[in-house]
Design a protein around this motif. Structure first.
Motif, PDB file in Angstrom:
ATOM      1  N   ILE A  87      -4.812  -1.765 -10.631  1.00  0.00           N
ATOM      2  CA  ILE A  87      -3.655  -1.838  -9.728  1.00  0.00           C
ATOM      3  C   ILE A  87      -3.664  -3.167  -8.988  1.00  0.00           C
ATOM      4  O   ILE A  87      -4.720  -3.664  -8.584  1.00  0.00           O
ATOM      5  CB  ILE A  87      -3.687  -0.679  -8.716  1.00  0.00           C
ATOM      6  N   VAL A 114       1.539  -6.666 -15.124  1.00  0.00           N
ATOM      7  CA  VAL A 114       2.267  -5.391 -15.172  1.00  0.00           C
ATOM      8  C   VAL A 114       2.889  -5.173 -16.549  1.00  0.00           C
ATOM      9  O   VAL A 114       2.782  -4.081 -17.127  1.00  0.00           O
ATOM     10  CB  VAL A 114       3.336  -5.328 -14.071  1.00  0.00           C
ATOM     11  N   ARG A 119      -0.628  -1.820 -13.192  1.00  0.00           N
ATOM     12  CA  ARG A 119       0.162  -1.068 -12.226  1.00  0.00           C
ATOM     13  C   ARG A 119       0.389  -1.899 -10.971  1.00  0.00           C
ATOM     14  O   ARG A 119      -0.536  -2.549 -10.473  1.00  0.00           O
ATOM     15  CB  ARG A 119      -0.555   0.217 -11.833  1.00  0.00           C
ATOM     16  N   ILE A 205       9.060   5.568  -9.054  1.00  0.00           N
ATOM     17  CA  ILE A 205       8.138   5.010 -10.039  1.00  0.00           C
ATOM     18  C   ILE A 205       8.976   4.613 -11.242  1.00  0.00           C
ATOM     19  O   ILE A 205       9.822   5.393 -11.708  1.00  0.00           O
ATOM     20  CB  ILE A 205       7.066   6.028 -10.451  1.00  0.00           C
ATOM     21  N   GLY A 211       3.612  -1.427 -18.433  1.00  0.00           N
ATOM     22  CA  GLY A 211       3.044  -1.018 -17.157  1.00  0.00           C
ATOM     23  C   GLY A 211       3.975  -0.140 -16.351  1.00  0.00           C
ATOM     24  O   GLY A 211       5.039   0.275 -16.811  1.00  0.00           O
ATOM     25  N   ARG A 212       3.567   0.134 -15.117  1.00  0.00           N
ATOM     26  CA  ARG A 212       4.342   0.983 -14.220  1.00  0.00           C
ATOM     27  C   ARG A 212       4.329   0.383 -12.817  1.00  0.00           C
ATOM     28  O   ARG A 212       3.367  -0.280 -12.414  1.00  0.00           O
ATOM     29  CB  ARG A 212       3.772   2.412 -14.192  1.00  0.00           C
ATOM     30  N   THR A 249       1.646   6.790 -10.194  1.00  0.00           N
ATOM     31  CA  THR A 249       1.867   5.467 -10.765  1.00  0.00           C
ATOM     32  C   THR A 249       0.842   5.135 -11.833  1.00  0.00           C
ATOM     33  O   THR A 249       1.165   4.494 -12.847  1.00  0.00           O
ATOM     34  CB  THR A 249       1.838   4.391  -9.658  1.00  0.00           C
ATOM     35  N   ILE A 250      -0.386   5.577 -11.647  1.00  0.00           N
ATOM     36  CA  ILE A 250      -1.410   5.212 -12.635  1.00  0.00           C
ATOM     37  C   ILE A 250      -1.448   6.172 -13.819  1.00  0.00           C
ATOM     38  O   ILE A 250      -1.977   5.828 -14.876  1.00  0.00           O
ATOM     39  CB  ILE A 250      -2.811   5.109 -12.002  1.00  0.00           C
TER      40      ILE A 250
END
Length: 251
Positions: A87, A114, A119, A205, A211-212, A249-250
């Motif tokens: 992250i 990302v 993340r 989200i 990625g996110r 998110t992860i």
């Protein structure tokens, strides 16, 4: 956005002491097997905001190790540093344009991180900076807008306050100071976690390449020291909403 006038709590002060050297050892655990979160700390974030985000990440179920990064830290948010992280977190701060002047040099590396599966977490100013005018350019079909300037906002001023939100169907309250809301356009690849009373999205989200990106307008990281001048959160001080943002998110 005005500067936040809050004291650094005892818990946050411990974080500051433990990470004063910039070492990447998490305060939940020193195990190097835990995933790494890079948390920006520098002129694009207000004092205390980076440490509060770090505390939230460390106390989340995943239990991240924390490394502060920024122009005055031992580590920069560079491609090499990001390659070791799960992250990258951008905390709250002041004005978007002035913050961007401090962050522009890192923008390509953060965007590549990302897009390649990393993340990004953006809190208040960090949410604005996920956009592209100016910002990291991480959003497709999601517009980031000032909530207090929207037609149905219940808050108009820029001072810190408490706002009501609906988070996954439950009524909750959060610290808020000139935070963003999010407008989804068409079939945007986004999930809304929370809405303001106006119905505008308060936490989302969304996908960015492989990625996110997790974004929130209010402050789920706010501890008791943020609630000054008689302000109080009627729910008490809890961090489950921030943990939900992180874990969603992860995963």
């Amino acid at each position: 956005m005005k500067r936040r006038n809050f004291l650094i709590s005892a818990s946050t002060a411990g974080i500051l002491a433990g990470l004063a050297s910039g070492a990447g050892v998490g305060y939940a655990s020193s195990s190097k097997n835990r995933p790494l979160a890079l948390v920006y700390r520098g002129p694009a974030a207000y004092p205390g905001c980076s440490e509060a985000v770090a505390a939230l990440l460390s106390s989340a179920p995943t239990g991240f190790r924390i490394q502060f990064c920024g122009p005055d830290e031992n580590v920069q948010p560079s491609a090499d540093a990001l390659a070791a992280a799960t992250i990258y977190a951008q905390p709250g701060g002041g004005e978007v344009k002035s913050a961007w002047r401090s962050l522009r040099a890192y923008s390509d590396d953060v965007r590549d991180f990302v897009n390649n599966g990393g993340r990004y977490l953006g809190f208040c100013l960090g949410a604005y900076l996920a956009g592209g005018n100016p910002g990291f350019g991480l959003l497709t079909g999601v517009a980031v807008e000032s909530h207090i300037r929207s037609a149905k906002a219940s808050v108009r001023g820029t001072d810190g306050t408490v706002v009501g939100v609906t988070w996954r169907g439950q009524r909750r309250h959060m610290y808020f100071q000139d935070g963003a809301h999010f407008r989804l356009q068409g079939s945007a690849p986004a999930t809304v976690l929370a809405t303001y009373d106006s119905g505008a999205a308060a936490a989302v989200i969304t996908a960015c390449g492989a990625g996110r990106v997790g974004l929130v307008g209010p402050h789920p990281e706010a501890d008791l020291s943020w609630y000054t001048n008689g302000m109080a959160n009627p729910d008490g001080i809890h961090f489950d909403l921030g943990h939900d943002l992180i874990e969603s998110t992860i995963n």
